[in-house]
Scaffold this active site. Structure first.
Site, PDB file in Angstrom:
ATOM      1  N   GLN A 283       0.834  -1.200   0.000  1.00 42.04           N
ATOM      2  CA  GLN A 283       0.000   0.000   0.000  1.00 42.04           C
ATOM      3  C   GLN A 283       0.874   1.258   0.000  1.00 42.04           C
ATOM      4  OE1 GLN A 283      -3.325  -0.303  -0.070  1.00 42.04           O
ATOM      5  NE2 GLN A 283      -3.850   1.867   0.000  1.00 42.04           N
TER       6      GLN A 283
ATOM      7  N   ALA B 229      -5.731   4.889  -0.189  1.00 43.63           N
ATOM      8  CA  ALA B 229      -5.720   5.020   1.267  1.00 43.63           C
ATOM      9  C   ALA B 229      -4.299   4.996   1.815  1.00 43.63           C
ATOM     10  CB  ALA B 229      -6.533   3.891   1.893  1.00 43.63           C
TER      11      ALA B 229
ATOM     12  N   SER C 125      -6.545   0.912   4.568  1.00 44.46           N
ATOM     13  CA  SER C 125      -7.255   0.471   3.373  1.00 44.46           C
ATOM     14  C   SER C 125      -8.063  -0.802   3.620  1.00 44.46           C
ATOM     15  CB  SER C 125      -6.255   0.214   2.233  1.00 44.46           C
ATOM     16  OG  SER C 125      -6.883  -0.405   1.135  1.00 44.46           O
TER      17      SER C 125
ATOM     18  N   HIS D 260      -8.387  -2.931   1.467  1.00 46.67           N
ATOM     19  CA  HIS D 260      -7.540  -3.966   0.857  1.00 46.67           C
ATOM     20  C   HIS D 260      -6.566  -4.529   1.889  1.00 46.67           C
ATOM     21  CE1 HIS D 260      -8.825  -3.526  -3.323  1.00 46.67           C
ATOM     22  NE2 HIS D 260      -8.749  -2.211  -3.195  1.00 46.67           N
TER      23      HIS D 260
ATOM     24  N   GLU E 225     -15.786   5.042  -6.753  1.00 49.98           N
ATOM     25  CA  GLU E 225     -15.085   3.890  -7.321  1.00 49.98           C
ATOM     26  C   GLU E 225     -16.100   2.785  -7.637  1.00 49.98           C
ATOM     27  OE1 GLU E 225     -11.840   2.583  -4.930  1.00 49.98           O
ATOM     28  OE2 GLU E 225     -10.746   4.482  -5.091  1.00 49.98           O
TER      29      GLU E 225
ATOM     30  N   HIS F  93     -14.975  -0.974  -6.821  1.00 49.34           N
ATOM     31  CA  HIS F  93     -14.482  -1.384  -5.507  1.00 49.34           C
ATOM     32  C   HIS F  93     -15.612  -1.961  -4.653  1.00 49.34           C
ATOM     33  CE1 HIS F  93     -11.623  -0.827  -2.000  1.00 49.34           C
ATOM     34  NE2 HIS F  93     -12.785  -0.961  -1.367  1.00 49.34           N
TER      35      HIS F  93
END
Length: 285
Positions: A153, A183, A188, A190, A249, A252
């Site tokens: 990230q 992020a 995040s 993710h 987004e 996402h």
């Protein structure tokens, strides 16, 4: 004279003994009285201040506006983290964002969902089934990103800032813009292993980056109509940028659990509004 002194000492011996006996009794009674007040030598359960015993303390109530336990651990998250009831099916329902970081010692066990793409193993099977069902319905989906380490990230964020600067942004401008799209490390969805970026199977043949045009494709329509059935929702809807902190987004999707995804979708069907995780927690938890 010697015989008189000896006789005199014998005469007062009983008096001394009586006086010392009374003094001893008084001291003994005083000690007993003091012990009764302070629970001297007691077990800590009566009198004085009882010690807190492991397992008997009542845990603090869980707040819906400040810290939850980590998804997989029992440590408390930073005070900025919004945390709903984190039990059972609610384990994945919490806010992650630039104001809501994961704990420093966060870890997650992942499982592959599509090639090298991984998610938290607790939601991975739901994603696998969603992708399988889409393929069977001739809806070509491609997972372009999923679980991402905090280190990765950080690399992505730095790379994007440099890209923006190469396009003419100042360092400050590039940083501000990048934080709206990527992020911070550890902030995040993710990083938590809960989110996938999903596009069409031929998307990259006509695109060089993710953009809003994805919402014009049938794959987007299928995801909006079906992703909730597998526990996933659109994380960053259009018009909710001030709430999420990120740009719109349409690619996402984030796991929140079957029950919560269904409720969020019901609100969408009734009102046309996509609830963010923040809004859902505040309104329904």
């Amino acid at each position: 004279m010697a015989s008189k002194k000896k006789h005199k000492r014998k005469k007062y011996v009983p008096a001394y003994i009586a006086m010392y006996s009374v003094l001893f009794v008084i001291i003994l009674l005083l000690i007993i009285f003091i012990c009764s007040i302070t629970d001297c030598g007691g077990n800590g359960e009566t009198g004085g201040t009882a010690e807190t015993k492991p397992g008997n303390s009542t845990p603090p109530p869980v707040s819906t506006s400040s810290p939850i336990t980590d998804i997989t651990q029992t440590e408390t998250l930073p005070e900025t983290t919004k945390t709903p009831v984190n039990e059972g099916d609610n384990w994945a329902l919490y806010v992650i964002g630039n104001d809501n970081p994961l704990p420093d010692d966060f870890s997650v066990e992942t499982k592959a969902v599509a090639g090298e793409r991984h998610l938290d193993k607790r939601c991975a099977d739901h994603a696998i089934q969603m992708l399988k069902d889409a393929a069977e319905q001739n809806v070509g989906l491609y997972v372009t990103s999923s679980y991402r380490s905090i280190q990765k990230q950080a690399e992505n964020l730095e790379s994007y800032i440099n890209t923006l600067m190469a396009q003419g942004y100042t360092k400050e401008q590039a940083t501000i813009q990048a934080h709206k799209e990527i992020a911070l490390p550890g902030h995040s969805e993710h990083n938590a292993g809960l989110a996938m970026d999903i596009v069409s199977d031929n998307y990259w043949s006509t695109h060089t980056d993710l953009d809003e045009s994805f919402d014009k494709l049938p794959q987007y329509d299928w995801l909006i109509a079906n992703s909730w059935k597998y526990g996933f929702i659109l994380s960053y809807p259009k018009g909710k940028e001030d709430i999420t902190g990120f740009i719109y987004e349409p690619w996402h999707y984030r796991f929140v659990g079957l029950e919560h995804a269904k409720k969020i979708h019901e609100v969408y069907e009734q009102t046309g509004e996509f609830l963010t995780v923040n809004e859902y927690i505040e309104k329904y938890m």
